[in-house]
Design a protein around this motif. Structure first.
Motif, PDB file in Angstrom:
ATOM      1  N   THR A   1     156.916   4.625 -44.057  1.00 45.64           N
ATOM      2  CA  THR A   1     158.314   4.546 -44.472  1.00 45.64           C
ATOM      3  C   THR A   1     158.536   5.332 -45.746  1.00 45.64           C
ATOM      4  O   THR A   1     157.615   5.548 -46.531  1.00 45.64           O
ATOM      5  N   VAL A   2     159.752   5.729 -45.971  1.00 44.89           N
ATOM      6  CA  VAL A   2     160.096   6.440 -47.195  1.00 44.89           C
ATOM      7  C   VAL A   2     159.780   5.567 -48.397  1.00 44.89           C
ATOM      8  O   VAL A   2     159.216   6.017 -49.387  1.00 44.89           O
ATOM      9  N   GLU A   3     160.129   4.274 -48.307  1.00 41.00           N
ATOM     10  CA  GLU A   3     159.878   3.371 -49.428  1.00 41.00           C
ATOM     11  C   GLU A   3     158.392   3.295 -49.770  1.00 41.00           C
ATOM     12  O   GLU A   3     158.009   3.342 -50.918  1.00 41.00           O
ATOM     13  N   SER A   4     157.544   3.172 -48.731  1.00 39.52           N
ATOM     14  CA  SER A   4     156.117   3.050 -49.006  1.00 39.52           C
ATOM     15  C   SER A   4     155.569   4.334 -49.599  1.00 39.52           C
ATOM     16  O   SER A   4     154.714   4.302 -50.480  1.00 39.52           O
TER      17      SER A   4
ATOM     18  N   VAL B   1     151.499   3.209 -44.709  1.00 40.09           N
ATOM     19  CA  VAL B   1     151.232   1.844 -45.127  1.00 40.09           C
ATOM     20  C   VAL B   1     149.934   1.416 -44.470  1.00 40.09           C
ATOM     21  O   VAL B   1     149.761   1.591 -43.266  1.00 40.09           O
ATOM     22  N   ASP B   2     149.030   0.882 -45.249  1.00 41.36           N
ATOM     23  CA  ASP B   2     147.789   0.376 -44.684  1.00 41.36           C
ATOM     24  C   ASP B   2     148.089  -0.990 -44.086  1.00 41.36           C
ATOM     25  O   ASP B   2     148.389  -1.938 -44.807  1.00 41.36           O
ATOM     26  N   LEU B   3     148.025  -1.102 -42.779  1.00 43.17           N
ATOM     27  CA  LEU B   3     148.358  -2.344 -42.092  1.00 43.17           C
ATOM     28  C   LEU B   3     147.204  -3.338 -42.039  1.00 43.17           C
ATOM     29  O   LEU B   3     147.391  -4.473 -41.610  1.00 43.17           O
ATOM     30  N   VAL B   4     146.017  -2.946 -42.493  1.00 34.96           N
ATOM     31  CA  VAL B   4     144.871  -3.853 -42.486  1.00 34.96           C
ATOM     32  C   VAL B   4     145.217  -5.076 -43.334  1.00 34.96           C
ATOM     33  O   VAL B   4     145.705  -4.961 -44.453  1.00 34.96           O
ATOM     34  N   GLY B   5     144.992  -6.247 -42.753  1.00 36.10           N
ATOM     35  CA  GLY B   5     145.305  -7.498 -43.430  1.00 36.10           C
ATOM     36  C   GLY B   5     146.659  -8.083 -43.039  1.00 36.10           C
ATOM     37  O   GLY B   5     146.915  -9.258 -43.288  1.00 36.10           O
TER      38      GLY B   5
ATOM     39  N   GLN C   1     156.561  -4.126 -31.829  1.00 32.32           N
ATOM     40  CA  GLN C   1     158.019  -4.136 -31.742  1.00 32.32           C
ATOM     41  C   GLN C   1     158.633  -3.796 -33.093  1.00 32.32           C
ATOM     42  O   GLN C   1     159.571  -3.012 -33.173  1.00 32.32           O
ATOM     43  N   THR C   2     158.115  -4.399 -34.154  1.00 32.21           N
ATOM     44  CA  THR C   2     158.654  -4.150 -35.484  1.00 32.21           C
ATOM     45  C   THR C   2     157.654  -4.575 -36.550  1.00 32.21           C
ATOM     46  O   THR C   2     156.670  -5.241 -36.252  1.00 32.21           O
ATOM     47  N   PHE C   3     157.939  -4.189 -37.786  1.00 37.04           N
ATOM     48  CA  PHE C   3     157.116  -4.539 -38.949  1.00 37.04           C
ATOM     49  C   PHE C   3     157.979  -5.294 -39.954  1.00 37.04           C
ATOM     50  O   PHE C   3     159.176  -5.073 -40.023  1.00 37.04           O
ATOM     51  N   ASP C   4     157.340  -6.116 -40.756  1.00 38.99           N
ATOM     52  CA  ASP C   4     157.984  -6.696 -41.930  1.00 38.99           C
ATOM     53  C   ASP C   4     157.009  -6.459 -43.075  1.00 38.99           C
ATOM     54  O   ASP C   4     156.037  -7.191 -43.247  1.00 38.99           O
ATOM     55  N   HIS C   5     157.264  -5.389 -43.828  1.00 35.21           N
ATOM     56  CA  HIS C   5     156.331  -5.022 -44.893  1.00 35.21           C
ATOM     57  C   HIS C   5     156.374  -6.026 -46.043  1.00 35.21           C
ATOM     58  O   HIS C   5     155.370  -6.216 -46.732  1.00 35.21           O
ATOM     59  N   THR C   6     157.499  -6.684 -46.249  1.00 31.13           N
ATOM     60  CA  THR C   6     157.601  -7.691 -47.314  1.00 31.13           C
ATOM     61  C   THR C   6     156.724  -8.888 -46.989  1.00 31.13           C
ATOM     62  O   THR C   6     155.993  -9.380 -47.845  1.00 31.13           O
ATOM     63  N   GLU C   7     156.800  -9.354 -45.751  1.00 28.40           N
ATOM     64  CA  GLU C   7     156.007 -10.512 -45.310  1.00 28.40           C
ATOM     65  C   GLU C   7     154.596 -10.123 -44.876  1.00 28.40           C
ATOM     66  O   GLU C   7     153.780 -10.995 -44.582  1.00 28.40           O
TER      67      GLU C   7
ATOM     68  N   ARG D   1     156.593   3.252 -31.412  1.00 33.32           N
ATOM     69  CA  ARG D   1     157.926   3.372 -30.836  1.00 33.32           C
ATOM     70  C   ARG D   1     158.827   4.148 -31.775  1.00 33.32           C
ATOM     71  O   ARG D   1     158.502   4.365 -32.934  1.00 33.32           O
ATOM     72  N   GLU D   2     159.973   4.536 -31.272  1.00 37.19           N
ATOM     73  CA  GLU D   2     160.928   5.323 -32.055  1.00 37.19           C
ATOM     74  C   GLU D   2     161.290   4.588 -33.347  1.00 37.19           C
ATOM     75  O   GLU D   2     161.944   3.553 -33.318  1.00 37.19           O
ATOM     76  N   PRO D   3     160.852   5.097 -34.491  1.00 41.74           N
ATOM     77  CA  PRO D   3     161.057   4.385 -35.756  1.00 41.74           C
ATOM     78  C   PRO D   3     162.520   4.264 -36.162  1.00 41.74           C
ATOM     79  O   PRO D   3     162.915   3.255 -36.699  1.00 41.74           O
ATOM     80  N   SER D   4     163.328   5.272 -35.893  1.00 40.71           N
ATOM     81  CA  SER D   4     164.711   5.218 -36.340  1.00 40.71           C
ATOM     82  C   SER D   4     165.503   4.149 -35.598  1.00 40.71           C
ATOM     83  O   SER D   4     166.421   3.558 -36.139  1.00 40.71           O
ATOM     84  N   ALA D   5     165.136   3.872 -34.354  1.00 38.94           N
ATOM     85  CA  ALA D   5     165.867   2.891 -33.567  1.00 38.94           C
ATOM     86  C   ALA D   5     165.474   1.458 -33.906  1.00 38.94           C
ATOM     87  O   ALA D   5     166.299   0.570 -33.912  1.00 38.94           O
ATOM     88  N   LEU D   6     164.193   1.215 -34.192  1.00 38.03           N
ATOM     89  CA  LEU D   6     163.718  -0.149 -34.355  1.00 38.03           C
ATOM     90  C   LEU D   6     163.209  -0.474 -35.753  1.00 38.03           C
ATOM     91  O   LEU D   6     162.872  -1.614 -36.023  1.00 38.03           O
ATOM     92  N   GLY D   7     163.125   0.500 -36.627  1.00 42.78           N
ATOM     93  CA  GLY D   7     162.611   0.230 -37.965  1.00 42.78           C
ATOM     94  C   GLY D   7     161.154  -0.167 -37.956  1.00 42.78           C
ATOM     95  O   GLY D   7     160.708  -0.947 -38.772  1.00 42.78           O
ATOM     96  N   ASN D   8     160.386   0.366 -37.013  1.00 43.39           N
ATOM     97  CA  ASN D   8     159.002  -0.082 -36.882  1.00 43.39           C
ATOM     98  C   ASN D   8     157.978   0.993 -37.199  1.00 43.39           C
ATOM     99  O   ASN D   8     156.870   0.939 -36.721  1.00 43.39           O
ATOM    100  N   ASP D   9     158.348   1.958 -37.994  1.00 41.37           N
ATOM    101  CA  ASP D   9     157.410   3.018 -38.349  1.00 41.37           C
ATOM    102  C   ASP D   9     156.514   2.525 -39.483  1.00 41.37           C
ATOM    103  O   ASP D   9     157.009   2.061 -40.502  1.00 41.37           O
ATOM    104  N   PRO D  10     155.190   2.592 -39.332  1.00 37.71           N
ATOM    105  CA  PRO D  10     154.324   2.141 -40.420  1.00 37.71           C
ATOM    106  C   PRO D  10     154.406   3.060 -41.630  1.00 37.71           C
ATOM    107  O   PRO D  10     153.984   2.701 -42.713  1.00 37.71           O
TER     108      PRO D  10
END
Length: 136
Positions: free
Chosen positions: A23-26, A35-39, A85-91, A12-21
């Protein structure tokens, strides 16, 4: 307001929902562009469903393979990227906008055929039919 069309195999549109795997931070932290989402744990609208076993980030063909563990007797499910819908990379969690029941009733995952156009069409049609514009 015009409903947003559901595109099953695209994030989905990353800028609207913050759900882009990706990210600039990563990219800054890891030196790679993604970001490797495995796990990561996967959460449906009504609870935990499993963990990501495999992920594809291909543009227009992105998906997650989720190992449901004991929840559906060790069954794996294929989730198109559009269900995220969204990601939480911290959690280390991915939130999808489907219920556990909708995911449980999805077409059965087969590691031998899951990348065929026929199976992708079947899964894409299933999740398009259960798309809701405004998830609760």
């Amino acid at each position: 307001m015009q409903p947003t069309p559901f595109t099953p195999w695209a994030w989905r549109e990353p800028s609207a929902l913050g759900n882009d795997p990706v990210t600039v931070e990563s990219a800054e932290e890891t030196g790679r562009t993604g970001v490797d989402l495995v796990g990561y744990r996967v959460e449906a609208t009504d609870g935990h469903i499993g963990s990501i076993d495999k992920a594809s980030y291909d543009v227009g063909d992105a998906f997650l393979v989720v190992d449901t563990g004991p929840w559906i007797f060790g069954r794996k499910v294929l989730l198109p990227a559009g269900t995220v819908q969204t990601f939480d990379h911290t959690e280390r969690k991915v939130y999808v906008d489907r219920t556990k029941e909708q995911i449980k009733d999805s077409p059965e995952y087969d590691k031998e055929t899951f990348e065929t156009p026929e199976y992708r069409r079947q899964v894409g049609d299933y999740y398009t039919g259960s798309y809701r514009d405004f998830p609760y």
